[in-house]
Design a protein around this motif. Structure first.
Motif, PDB file in Angstrom:
ATOM      1  N   ALA A 190     -45.337 -24.227 115.118  1.00  0.00           N
ATOM      2  CA  ALA A 190     -44.483 -24.093 116.297  1.00  0.00           C
ATOM      3  C   ALA A 190     -44.638 -22.711 116.919  1.00  0.00           C
ATOM      4  O   ALA A 190     -44.702 -22.563 118.145  1.00  0.00           O
ATOM      5  N   LEU A 243     -41.588 -27.714 121.640  1.00  0.00           N
ATOM      6  CA  LEU A 243     -42.091 -28.241 120.371  1.00  0.00           C
ATOM      7  C   LEU A 243     -41.240 -27.778 119.184  1.00  0.00           C
ATOM      8  O   LEU A 243     -40.727 -28.587 118.410  1.00  0.00           O
ATOM      9  N   MET A 268     -38.539 -29.673 116.563  1.00  0.00           N
ATOM     10  CA  MET A 268     -38.815 -29.728 115.129  1.00  0.00           C
ATOM     11  C   MET A 268     -37.753 -29.018 114.298  1.00  0.00           C
ATOM     12  O   MET A 268     -37.418 -29.451 113.203  1.00  0.00           O
ATOM     13  N   TRP A 318     -34.139 -34.123 123.966  1.00  0.00           N
ATOM     14  CA  TRP A 318     -34.720 -34.838 122.817  1.00  0.00           C
ATOM     15  C   TRP A 318     -33.659 -35.684 122.106  1.00  0.00           C
ATOM     16  O   TRP A 318     -33.865 -36.851 121.794  1.00  0.00           O
ATOM     17  N   VAL A 327     -40.354 -36.938 123.633  1.00  0.00           N
ATOM     18  CA  VAL A 327     -41.037 -35.667 123.425  1.00  0.00           C
ATOM     19  C   VAL A 327     -41.533 -35.110 124.764  1.00  0.00           C
ATOM     20  O   VAL A 327     -41.357 -33.930 125.075  1.00  0.00           O
ATOM     21  N   THR A 351     -47.686 -31.377 124.408  1.00  0.00           N
ATOM     22  CA  THR A 351     -46.717 -31.356 123.315  1.00  0.00           C
ATOM     23  C   THR A 351     -46.675 -32.701 122.590  1.00  0.00           C
ATOM     24  O   THR A 351     -46.547 -32.755 121.361  1.00  0.00           O
ATOM     25  N   ILE A 381     -47.304 -32.855 118.619  1.00  0.00           N
ATOM     26  CA  ILE A 381     -46.291 -33.421 117.716  1.00  0.00           C
ATOM     27  C   ILE A 381     -46.859 -34.628 117.000  1.00  0.00           C
ATOM     28  O   ILE A 381     -46.629 -34.830 115.804  1.00  0.00           O
ATOM     29  N   ASN A 382     -47.629 -35.396 117.721  1.00  0.00           N
ATOM     30  CA  ASN A 382     -48.272 -36.561 117.128  1.00  0.00           C
ATOM     31  C   ASN A 382     -49.183 -36.144 115.976  1.00  0.00           C
ATOM     32  O   ASN A 382     -49.224 -36.785 114.916  1.00  0.00           O
ATOM     33  N   THR A 392     -46.865 -34.682 112.889  1.00  0.00           N
ATOM     34  CA  THR A 392     -45.977 -35.547 112.129  1.00  0.00           C
ATOM     35  C   THR A 392     -46.725 -36.785 111.665  1.00  0.00           C
ATOM     36  O   THR A 392     -47.630 -37.257 112.343  1.00  0.00           O
ATOM     37  N   MET A 409     -41.523 -39.219 114.055  1.00  0.00           N
ATOM     38  CA  MET A 409     -41.075 -38.407 115.174  1.00  0.00           C
ATOM     39  C   MET A 409     -39.555 -38.431 115.328  1.00  0.00           C
ATOM     40  O   MET A 409     -38.945 -37.433 115.650  1.00  0.00           O
ATOM     41  N   LEU A 440     -37.070 -35.821 113.617  1.00  0.00           N
ATOM     42  CA  LEU A 440     -37.179 -34.395 113.887  1.00  0.00           C
ATOM     43  C   LEU A 440     -35.839 -33.773 114.291  1.00  0.00           C
ATOM     44  O   LEU A 440     -35.020 -34.414 114.930  1.00  0.00           O
TER      45      LEU A 440
END
Lengths: 90, 217
Positions: free
Chosen positions: B48, B75, B79, B127, B141, B197, B201-202, B205, B210, B213
């Motif tokens: 991050a 991001l 998280m 989010w 996201v 992003t 993130i994909n 994680t 996802m 988070l």
């Protein structure tokens, strides 16, 4: 999400960033930070800056420091992604 | 989104510093607790931090004919919650303010508030909201990173408009002026940040995780 959708998303991001260069070839592409500072100076000509940066790097040194910042970040992110990838393969 | 050194009157500079300080202090405590409770969080935390280091160093061209940089703070906010990003963002802004003459020391508090506090909190709120609404994780996201990035520039515009209201049109006129410089330039770049992003993130994680988070703020 698949590798293909990842590639698609990244491609789209590149397109968004690259498009202005093609669409507006004559634009100066200066920084918005400086544009805002100029707007302040234009609307408030009486305002006197009461501090100044104690050190301002030259254009060349500045680009080096920005590159270092990005490289450091890319190193961190790449290390973590690489470790994850390695663990998944086992 | 950097307000340049000297471009905020002393009172404003002091006020934003006073507002931002408790967020950074709370962020440091939260960061310590995360690392104490879960040492394995070191790696995603580093990711991050790395992401925001990269993105905030990239000054990208936009349709307005100006350049601006994304923030990369959404991001980490997703998280680890927004308070952690106050610390990571402050590190970036301190580096840029001291060594690059981008931003500055007196404007550090205001810049921390826009990039490291307001942006991450908006990203986190979006989010959580999208999760509650049952939107697909990738959409959540994207919206989170997009709106978090944009929020930072709206806040910068507001900060400048508060300090330099227009002689005739007042605060509203000045806000429109600064927003036309910052926020409009930022819009397409924020879309790009949202897309990138999602990809990162994909990659960070495991599949289907996802939604788990950022449980705690």
């Amino acid at each position: 999400m698949t590798a293909r959708s990842n590639a698609l998303l990244l491609g789209l991001a590149v397109l968004i960033v690259a498009a202005p260069l093609a669409l507006r070839p004559d634009a100066p592409f200066g920084g918005t930070d400086d544009a805002a500072s100029e707007a302040v100076a234009a609307s408030h000509p009486g305002y006197e800056k009461w501090t100044a940066p104690f050190w301002t790097p030259s254009k060349e040194v500045e680009s080096t420091l920005f590159a270092l910042q990005a490289a450091f970040g890319a190193g961190l992110l790449g290390y973590v992604l690489g470790r994850r990838h390695g663990r998944r393969d086992k | 989104m950097h307000i340049m050194e000297g471009f905020l009157p002393a009172g404003h500079a002091l006020a934003w510093t006073a507002i931002s300080t408790p967020f950074v202090v709370a962020g440091v405590r939260r960061l310590k607790r995360i690392l104490a409770d879960n040492p394995q969080a070191r790696l995603p935390l580093a990711a991050a931090a790395g992401f925001t280091f990269i993105l905030s160093a990239l000054k990208l061209p936009s349709v307005t004919g100006s350049c601006s940089h994304p923030t990369g703070t959404g991001l980490g906010a997703m998280m680890f919650g927004p308070s952690v990003m106050a610390v990571l963002g402050a590190v970036v802004l301190l580096f840029q303010g001291l060594l690059l003459a981008h931003g500055g020391v007196t404007t550090l508090g205001a810049n921390i508030f826009s990039m490291a506090i307001a942006g991450p909190w908006v990203a986190y709120g979006v989010w959580k909201l999208s999760d509650r609404l049952g939107l697909p994780a990738a959409i959540g996201v994207f919206l989170s990173a997009f709106l978090g990035d944009l929020a930072t520039y709206v806040v910068t515009s507001t900060q400048l408009a508060l300090a330099f209201p227009d002689a005739e049109t007042g605060f509203a006129g000045a806000l429109a002026k600064f927003a036309s410089i910052f926020a409009v330039t930022q819009a397409p770049l924020a879309v790009a940040e949202g897309l990138v992003t999602v990809v990162v993130i994909n990659a960070l994680t495991a599949r289907g995780q996802m939604h788990g988070l950022g449980e705690k703020a």
